[in-house]
Design an enzyme around this catalytic site. Structure first.
Site, PDB file in Angstrom:
ATOM      1  N   SER A 129     -91.911  26.548 -49.763  1.00 15.14           N
ATOM      2  CA  SER A 129     -92.840  25.467 -49.406  1.00 15.14           C
ATOM      3  C   SER A 129     -92.254  24.553 -48.344  1.00 15.14           C
ATOM      4  CB  SER A 129     -93.177  24.624 -50.634  1.00 15.14           C
ATOM      5  OG  SER A 129     -93.876  25.389 -51.569  1.00 15.14           O
ATOM      6  N   ASP A 141    -100.848  24.400 -52.539  1.00 14.99           N
ATOM      7  CA  ASP A 141     -99.534  25.048 -52.548  1.00 14.99           C
ATOM      8  C   ASP A 141     -99.639  26.368 -53.302  1.00 14.99           C
ATOM      9  OD1 ASP A 141     -96.726  25.736 -53.081  1.00 14.99           O
ATOM     10  OD2 ASP A 141     -96.347  23.754 -52.248  1.00 14.99           O
ATOM     11  N   HIS A 192     -92.599  33.791 -54.439  1.00 18.26           N
ATOM     12  CA  HIS A 192     -93.619  33.718 -53.383  1.00 18.26           C
ATOM     13  C   HIS A 192     -93.850  35.093 -52.784  1.00 18.26           C
ATOM     14  CE1 HIS A 192     -92.566  29.219 -52.512  1.00 18.26           C
ATOM     15  NE2 HIS A 192     -93.036  29.423 -53.720  1.00 18.26           N
ATOM     16  N   THR A 249     -93.569  19.876 -50.061  1.00 17.28           N
ATOM     17  CA  THR A 249     -94.699  19.821 -49.120  1.00 17.28           C
ATOM     18  C   THR A 249     -94.928  18.408 -48.571  1.00 17.28           C
ATOM     19  OG1 THR A 249     -95.673  21.700 -50.259  1.00 17.28           O
ATOM     20  CG2 THR A 249     -97.118  20.453 -48.784  1.00 17.28           C
ATOM     21  N   ASP A 257     -99.608  27.121 -48.087  1.00 19.59           N
ATOM     22  CA  ASP A 257     -98.323  27.303 -47.414  1.00 19.59           C
ATOM     23  C   ASP A 257     -97.815  28.741 -47.514  1.00 19.59           C
ATOM     24  OD1 ASP A 257     -98.026  26.910 -50.148  1.00 19.59           O
ATOM     25  OD2 ASP A 257     -96.371  25.492 -49.975  1.00 19.59           O
ATOM     26  N   HIS A 258     -98.288  29.451 -48.547  1.00 18.75           N
ATOM     27  CA  HIS A 258     -97.868  30.829 -48.830  1.00 18.75           C
ATOM     28  C   HIS A 258     -98.635  31.211 -50.080  1.00 18.75           C
ATOM     29  CE1 HIS A 258     -95.732  29.038 -52.164  1.00 18.75           C
ATOM     30  NE2 HIS A 258     -95.204  28.177 -51.314  1.00 18.75           N
TER      31      HIS A 258
END
Ligand SMILES: [Zn+2]
Length: 455
Positions: free
Chosen positions: A97, A48, A412, A150, A318-319
């Site tokens: 997420s 993550d 993010h 997640t 995820d990012h």
């Protein structure tokens, strides 16, 4: 055992380099790049927040400086491509997420905060559910609460990620052909499953599951279906863990050992959940300790896949988060020495100081480099007058300045993230793909007739 599988094992035995499994899979698939080979097992690992800059920083950090080359991380030999991560949210093209995990689990772009529901709030099928419908064993292994965004997006359907009680309820209440969806559930979040209104651990136990809540119990227990909760909420950062708390690799190994008994194969999701939390906090020490934890879990999956020969391992993020830069303030030298000598995170050190421990003694105990008097003075001043986050920031600032680490945000960021894959089907993840493509490819690799409808 199929002939293909036998050939794979022979190939694997003939080669000894670390890239064995992907080389073997490549041989089997060469000439028919777009053919889908169906692996029996899928291990999907999500770091993550693990943007490419985290992998790069970690590569510098763990390099043996005595040699001229920079050593590979465990991930590097398996890089297949990059994925784009944008959400489908009127207010945000940078994903959270939840939307990213929904895209990777169900193949649907959706709004930030959604847990496996699309933009009109209807549930979308996930790859874990498709695997379970085929009779495979399934597992979720994380270092956050097991109900965090997640893992939740693989096994629950809830409009808002904050509603972690509803997510926990879904883990028990949602069934596939009458059976529970998850066989092995490891991570944190005791408070969310053991509650005054409902005790989901007891409910799972009534249905034949075991419950473990320490590392020793995890090791002693041999059952195929088990809930393991090792903290009230998230587990401590890897570098701060006590002996009672298992590592992500230990939980992963224990899950694989149980799930691999199923004749139909298994689907396992593993999340290095707190790379993201460290990035939000702009804490390079915690981030690198979480990278090490995640890398060991990845290696555990690769080791199993290499021996098994019929397991696809895929790892991605995820990012990214924090706008981490490897080098900052004009310095062309990222120096991991201070980070390498840290024995606890700045969070941990700040907490010790604020509960009365001497500033200099505490810093000296947990940071292995010799500190300058102005660095100690800055921590002392923050601790005396400004509270926890200022003290934490002052300690983090020492590591940032010494290592030349930069940060541009506490949120993010929207750039592409790396994709790693090994084993049968790995070539499907080559080049640039979108996060929704991961689910679409996994559905096809599972041979599942996924109904991805999203208007
Ligand atoms: Zn995230």
């Amino acid at each position: 055992m199929s002939l293909g599988k036998k050939l794979l094992l022979i190939n694997a035995a003939a080669l000894t380099c670390p890239g064995t499994i992907n080389l073997a899979a490549e041989t089997e698939e060469s000439g028919n790049f777009y053919t889908y080979t169906t692996p029996e097992n899928i291990i999907f690992l999500i770091g993550d927040g693990m943007g490419i800059e985290y992998v790069s920083a970690y590569r510098y950090l763990q390099d043996d400086a005595r040699t001229a080359i920079v050593d590979d991380t465990a991930f590097d030999p398996y890089l297949t491509g990059m994925q784009s991560t944008h959400a489908d949210d009127p207010e945000a093209n940078v994903t959270d997420s939840a939307a990213a995990a929904t895209a990777m689990a169900a193949g649907v772009k959706t709004y930030n905060s959604s847990i496996a529901v699309d933009n009109d709030r209807s549930a979308v099928q996930t790859v874990l559910e498709a695997a379970k419908a085929q009779g495979k064993a399934t597992g979720l292994v994380v270092t956050s609460e097991v109900t965090h965004a997640t893992p939740a997006a693989f096994a629950a359907h809830v409009a808002d990620r904050q509603n972690m009680r509803a997510i926990a309820d879904d883990y028990y209440d949602d069934r596939i052909d009458g059976a529970h969806k998850i066989d092995v559930l490891f991570g944190g979040g005791r408070d969310l499953l053991i509650r005054s209104d409902r005790n989901l651990v007891e409910e799972f136990q009534t249905d034949g599951y075991s419950y473990v809540d320490s590392r020793v119990e995890l090791r002693q227990n041999r059952d195929s279906r088990v809930v393991g909760l090792f903290a009230d909420r998230g587990l401590p950062y890897s570098i701060d863990r006590t002996n009672d708390v298992p590592s992500l690799a230990e939980m992963t190994e224990s899950a694989i050992e149980r799930l691999s008994r199923d004749d139909d194969g298994f689907f396992l999701l593993v999340e290095g959940s707190q790379i993201d939390w460290a990035g939000h906090d702009n804490d390079i020490v915690a981030a690198m300790s979480e990278m090490a934890d995640f890398e060991q879990a990845f290696q555990t999956a690769i080791d199993f896949a290499q021996e098994d020969g019929d397991t696809l391992v895929i790892a991605t993020a995820d990012h990214s988060v924090g706008g981490l830069s490897v080098g900052a303030d004009g310095y062309y030298d990222w120096d991991g020495d201070s980070v390498r000598t840290a024995r606890r995170t700045p969070d941990f050190i700040a907490r010790e100081i604020l509960t009365g421990a001497d500033v200099q003694e505490t810093l000296d105990a947990y940071i292995g480099i010799e500190l300058r008097s102005e660095e100690i003075a800055a921590v002392r001043k923050a601790a005396r007058t400004e509270g926890f986050s200022a003290t934490d920031d002052a300690i983090e600032a020492i590591f940032d300045a010494r290592s030349h680490t930069g940060w541009t945000t506490d949120g993010h960021t929207g750039e592409d993230v790396p994709v790693y894959a090994a084993g049968p089907g790995r070539t499907q993840f080559a080049g640039h793909i979108d996060n929704t493509d991961i689910a679409k490819k996994l559905f096809r690799l599972l041979g599942a007739d996924a109904d991805i409808t999203d208007e």
